[in-house]
Design a protein around this motif. Structure first.
Motif, mmCIF file in Angstrom:
data_model
loop_
_atom_site.group_PDB
_atom_site.id
_atom_site.type_symbol
_atom_site.label_atom_id
_atom_site.label_comp_id
_atom_site.label_asym_id
_atom_site.label_seq_id
_atom_site.Cartn_x
_atom_site.Cartn_y
_atom_site.Cartn_z
ATOM 1 N N GLY A 47 27.903 45.813 57.341
ATOM 2 C CA GLY A 47 29.215 46.525 56.696
ATOM 3 C C GLY A 47 28.539 45.097 55.222
ATOM 4 N N ARG A 48 28.114 46.265 53.700
ATOM 5 C CA ARG A 48 28.372 45.231 52.629
ATOM 6 C C ARG A 48 29.473 45.479 52.507
ATOM 7 N NH1 ARG A 48 25.833 46.935 48.733
ATOM 8 N NH2 ARG A 48 25.009 49.434 49.836
ATOM 9 N N THR A 49 29.989 43.822 51.613
ATOM 10 C CA THR A 49 30.990 44.303 50.637
ATOM 11 C C THR A 49 31.152 43.854 49.455
ATOM 12 O OG1 THR A 49 31.914 42.215 51.758
ATOM 13 C CG2 THR A 49 32.803 43.928 53.003
ATOM 14 N N HIS A 50 31.905 44.146 48.088
ATOM 15 C CA HIS A 50 32.128 43.534 47.094
ATOM 16 C C HIS A 50 32.935 44.272 46.099
ATOM 17 C CE1 HIS A 50 31.072 47.520 44.681
ATOM 18 N NE2 HIS A 50 30.409 48.087 46.259
ATOM 19 N N PRO A 51 33.648 43.136 45.687
ATOM 20 C CA PRO A 51 34.461 43.430 45.076
ATOM 21 C C PRO A 51 34.871 45.311 43.605
ATOM 22 C CG PRO A 51 33.943 41.135 44.387
ATOM 23 C CD PRO A 51 33.269 41.771 45.166
ATOM 24 N N ALA A 52 35.925 45.312 43.566
ATOM 25 C CA ALA A 52 35.735 46.299 43.370
ATOM 26 C C ALA A 52 36.565 46.951 42.120
ATOM 27 C CB ALA A 52 35.892 47.841 44.650
ATOM 28 N N HIS A 53 37.378 47.661 41.459
ATOM 29 C CA HIS A 53 38.353 47.791 40.057
ATOM 30 C C HIS A 53 39.185 48.906 40.990
ATOM 31 C CE1 HIS A 53 40.530 47.848 36.641
ATOM 32 N NE2 HIS A 53 40.347 49.188 36.677
ATOM 33 N N ALA A 54 40.361 47.784 40.639
ATOM 34 C CA ALA A 54 41.353 48.731 41.047
ATOM 35 C C ALA A 54 41.691 49.339 40.408
ATOM 36 C CB ALA A 54 43.016 47.575 41.371
ATOM 37 N N GLU A 55 42.399 51.354 40.590
ATOM 38 C CA GLU A 55 42.001 52.263 39.926
ATOM 39 C C GLU A 55 42.846 52.631 38.841
ATOM 40 O OE1 GLU A 55 40.261 55.536 41.761
ATOM 41 O OE2 GLU A 55 37.684 54.674 41.400
ATOM 42 N N ALA A 56 44.603 51.999 40.681
ATOM 43 C CA ALA A 56 45.559 52.355 39.544
ATOM 44 C C ALA A 56 46.648 50.903 41.031
ATOM 45 C CB ALA A 56 45.989 52.811 40.262
ATOM 46 N N GLY A 57 47.463 51.449 40.641
ATOM 47 C CA GLY A 57 48.245 49.598 41.082
ATOM 48 C C GLY A 57 48.035 48.298 40.558
ATOM 49 N N LEU A 58 48.895 47.522 41.483
ATOM 50 C CA LEU A 58 49.070 46.135 41.202
ATOM 51 C C LEU A 58 47.871 45.966 43.205
ATOM 52 C CD1 LEU A 58 52.021 44.706 39.400
ATOM 53 C CD2 LEU A 58 49.014 44.211 38.728
#
Length: 295
Positions: A47-58
């Motif tokens: 599996g590949r992982t990378h940071p993503a933007h939180a669309e909602a919430g903290l």
């Protein structure tokens, strides 16, 4: 208190999964009273992982993409946190619920940490008049915010029965309320329904609570579980105060926040899309260990 946390999620698939794209919200956030000192995530067999933007919430969001066939997927999340959070003490100088509601309505902070974000019903926690009327008995507008909040949390703890067989993860609040039983998610959603109906800013907190074994018995590694409770905004001086209706207590040193949102859907630990055939089974193991007693 320093904690080492390990959260392992294992998916077993009936047939080979050819592709998966998931959002992982497993890294705890920094929050007043807690600080993340170290975090590591491991996914196997691939599996590949990378940071993503939180669309909602903290939340800290990690995007996971699996592009080779797998029959099993293991997500191993580990963190070390320092938690130093005192039990709140209600005071005569605390703003009333009416004052809190007015302050939240007037707030210009529209961020994911701002009170205005949590004033209104959300997809999983709609307005329900029956729940609102039941909660209103503890939410008189002239009552102090902390006093009222803990009174409602304790009444839910007294009058509802913890029963993991009574509800599912998608059970709406009105069903759990009618049964007077459920789990931590149900009790948090019921309390949030009542608080928001009263015009109060209230958020859904997802995380962990340390379990303390009976005297003379060792801790059971992996026996802890994810937990849910409520954050009530109590004005600019007090800020967000945690209330745990499952246990009828304040959020304090035994509570660890992973993420904060309007409801569970915004901050689920794992969600996404999986392409494959056959059934899926999920197994979760959580261990919350004070460092001085960790193996």
């Amino acid at each position: 208190m320093i904690y080492d946390i390990r959260h392992v999620t294992r998916f077993d698939y009936g047939g080979a999964v050819k592709f998966a794209r998931c959002n992982l919200r497993l890294q705890p956030i920094d929050w007043p009273g807690q600080r993340v000192e170290h975090y590591a995530l491991h996914v196997s067999p691939a599996g590949r992982t990378h940071p993503a933007h939180a669309e909602a919430g903290l939340a800290h969001v990690t995007r996971l993409v699996v592009e080779q066939p797998v029959r099993q997927l293991v997500i191993d999340s580990r963190a070390r946190l320092a938690v130093d959070r005192l039990v709140p003490v209600p005071d005569a100088s605390d703003p009333t619920l009416a004052e809190i509601a007015a302050l939240a309505r007037d707030s210009r902070d529209l961020s994911a940490a701002g009170p205005a974000t949590y004033l209104y019903p959300s997809p999983l926690i709609p307005l329900d008049r029956t729940i609102a009327d039941w909660c209103a008995k503890d939410l008189a507008p002239d009552r102090g915010s902390l006093e009222a909040g803990i009174a409602l949390a304790r009444r839910i703890q007294r009058e509802f029965e913890f029963d993991p067989a009574a509800t599912l993860v998608d059970t709406p609040p009105h069903e759990a309320f009618a049964k007077r039983r459920g789990v931590c998610q149900d009790f948090a959603q019921i309390m949030l329904t009542g608080l928001r109906a009263a015009g109060l800013p209230a958020a859904y907190a997802s995380g962990y609570i340390r379990t303390i074994p009976p005297e003379g018995q060792a801790r059971l590694v992996g026996a802890d579980a994810t937990h849910a409770w409520v954050l009530l905004w109590c004005g600019p001086e007090r800020g967000w105060i945690g209330l745990d209706p499952t246990n009828g207590i304040w959020m304090a040193e035994d509570h660890i926040i992973i993420a904060v949102g309007r409801d569970y859907a915004e901050i689920a630990p794992v969600d996404g899309v999986v392409l494959g055939a056959g059934a899926q089974e999920m197994h979760v193991s959580v261990d919350v260990a004070p460092v001085e007693t960790a193996a």
